[in-house]
Write an enzyme that holds these catalytic residues in place. Sequence first.
Site, PDB file in Angstrom:
ATOM      1  N   GLU A 267       0.872  -1.174   0.000  1.00 19.58           N
ATOM      2  CA  GLU A 267       0.000   0.000   0.000  1.00 19.58           C
ATOM      3  C   GLU A 267       0.907   1.221   0.000  1.00 19.58           C
ATOM      4  O   GLU A 267       1.401   1.645   1.043  1.00 19.58           O
ATOM      5  CB  GLU A 267      -0.922  -0.011   1.233  1.00 19.58           C
ATOM      6  CG  GLU A 267      -1.846  -1.209   1.322  1.00 19.58           C
ATOM      7  CD  GLU A 267      -2.955  -1.205   0.285  1.00 19.58           C
ATOM      8  OE1 GLU A 267      -3.061  -0.219  -0.477  1.00 19.58           O
ATOM      9  OE2 GLU A 267      -3.709  -2.186   0.232  1.00 19.58           O
ATOM     10  N   CYS A 301      -3.076   8.637   2.636  1.00 19.28           N
ATOM     11  CA  CYS A 301      -2.700   8.153   1.309  1.00 19.28           C
ATOM     12  C   CYS A 301      -3.812   8.427   0.303  1.00 19.28           C
ATOM     13  O   CYS A 301      -3.565   8.496  -0.908  1.00 19.28           O
ATOM     14  CB  CYS A 301      -2.367   6.663   1.351  1.00 19.28           C
ATOM     15  SG  CYS A 301      -3.641   5.643   2.097  1.00 19.28           S
TER      16      CYS A 301
END
Length: 514
Positions: A267, A301
């Site tokens: 990720e 993010c």
Amino acid sequence: MTDTDQTASGLARETALLLEGLGASLKAGDAIVVRSPIDGSVLARLAEAGADETTAAIGRADAAFRDWRRVPAPKRGELVRLLGEELRIHKAALGRLVSLEVGKITSEGLGEVQEMIDICDFAVGLSRQLYGLTIATERPNHRMMETWHPIGVVGVISAFNFPVAVWSWNAALAFVCGNSVVWKPSEKTPLTALAVAAIFERAVARFRAEGGTAPDGLLEVVVGGRASGEALVDDPRVPLVSATGSTVMGRAVGPRLAKRFARAILELGGNNAAIVCPSADLDLTLRGVAFAAMGTAGQRCTTLRRLFVHYSVYDRLVPRLKKAYGSVKIGNPLEVGTLVGPLIDERAFTAMQAALAAATKAGGTVTGGARATVAGCEGGFYVAPALVEMPEQCGPVVEETFAPILYVMRYSDFDEVIRLHNAVPQGLSSSIFTTDMREAERFVSAEGSDCGIANVNIGPSGAEIGGAFGGEKETGGGREAGSDSWKAYMRRTTNTVNYGTTLPLAQGVVFDVE
């Protein structure tokens, strides 16, 4: 001792009390200095786990896995249910600790703990739904099926911005799937991880008191730097590593795992965009953009970093956005009404200023972006969120800067804006604001957004745990949390059972022997 290095400061005292109340165990030392981004004060000094300590932790986790895999999945789910209960009991304390260590506003600190509770609930249900398939076979008197088995020790490397929630996305699923976990938290935010480890041990104690069997070593936390991370990534007893962080980190971790044929859930970076179409509800768009771009001080993010606005509505939306940027309350995240807290540290502030300078050089017009002064928090790095009107998508716009910078650009053609939307290396999250069904459907189609998350009439941030979370391209391709992400934490076996008295071969092959 300097003013910004007071281990006896108010925040440090509160942190110590919270950790004590949660039962967290700290190994004191001088290698890792944990500072609160709120005022820069020292919260704790910890010893650093090296490669040998990490290897020993993996050994304990491996031994635990060999016992835990024999526990029926619904029983494993019971432990995760108890973990969810303990998180509910300690939500306020743990959420406060997240705010102290990360600098999140109070609602976001509590929201992170709620994510942990939600994934525990999801995983409990999943513990009775680890389904395989029965597969049609061409051979008579045969049955073909697939079964799913625990994979082993799961390594989790988490980032500072979600210091506990992302761990839980992985760990809750790993536990119900029959695995053990070795967790390396960010060196910037290890205290919340140690608190969660203590909460998990409370759940284990309750599980055992109710007759459950849970081995020691089911969760190992290693507070270390590069050496411990490399030991975790390189150990052959760890068949899966889930790593959250920068693309630079992913480029280092991915090849090392591939070299030994281990699995990776990566990720990584996100340079997320939204498209505002002519038919967009501008009131809704304003709220969606403001939270997505400024929430968590731009340190998600999934933060909105690029905004493409149709020329016909640009002059109606962008001035309103500027007004919102100018009025948002920046300050101590522990105070009521604060919406934007501090950046994590000076390095983040410096990177933001460098990006704004590059944008200006490329022809951008910057609104905001200056360092803000917050009374009583002079050691923290507070900054006004920046809105940057750009003539085109170039320079820093195609890079991710982990700070509250929103690049705004005009567009006129829908085909072209889709191309621009996808013309960056990252592919995490995306959104479109429109009331035109054709535009919305095309955006989420195969020829629309190339991201792992594509939203309509909401921003790109604020994902729920029910859906698989992750992205494409330089975001790494990993998936965590909901949907069928559980399959990454298990190994699949295809079984064929012959219950007849003959041995027909597949594909018509004949191989008769006397």
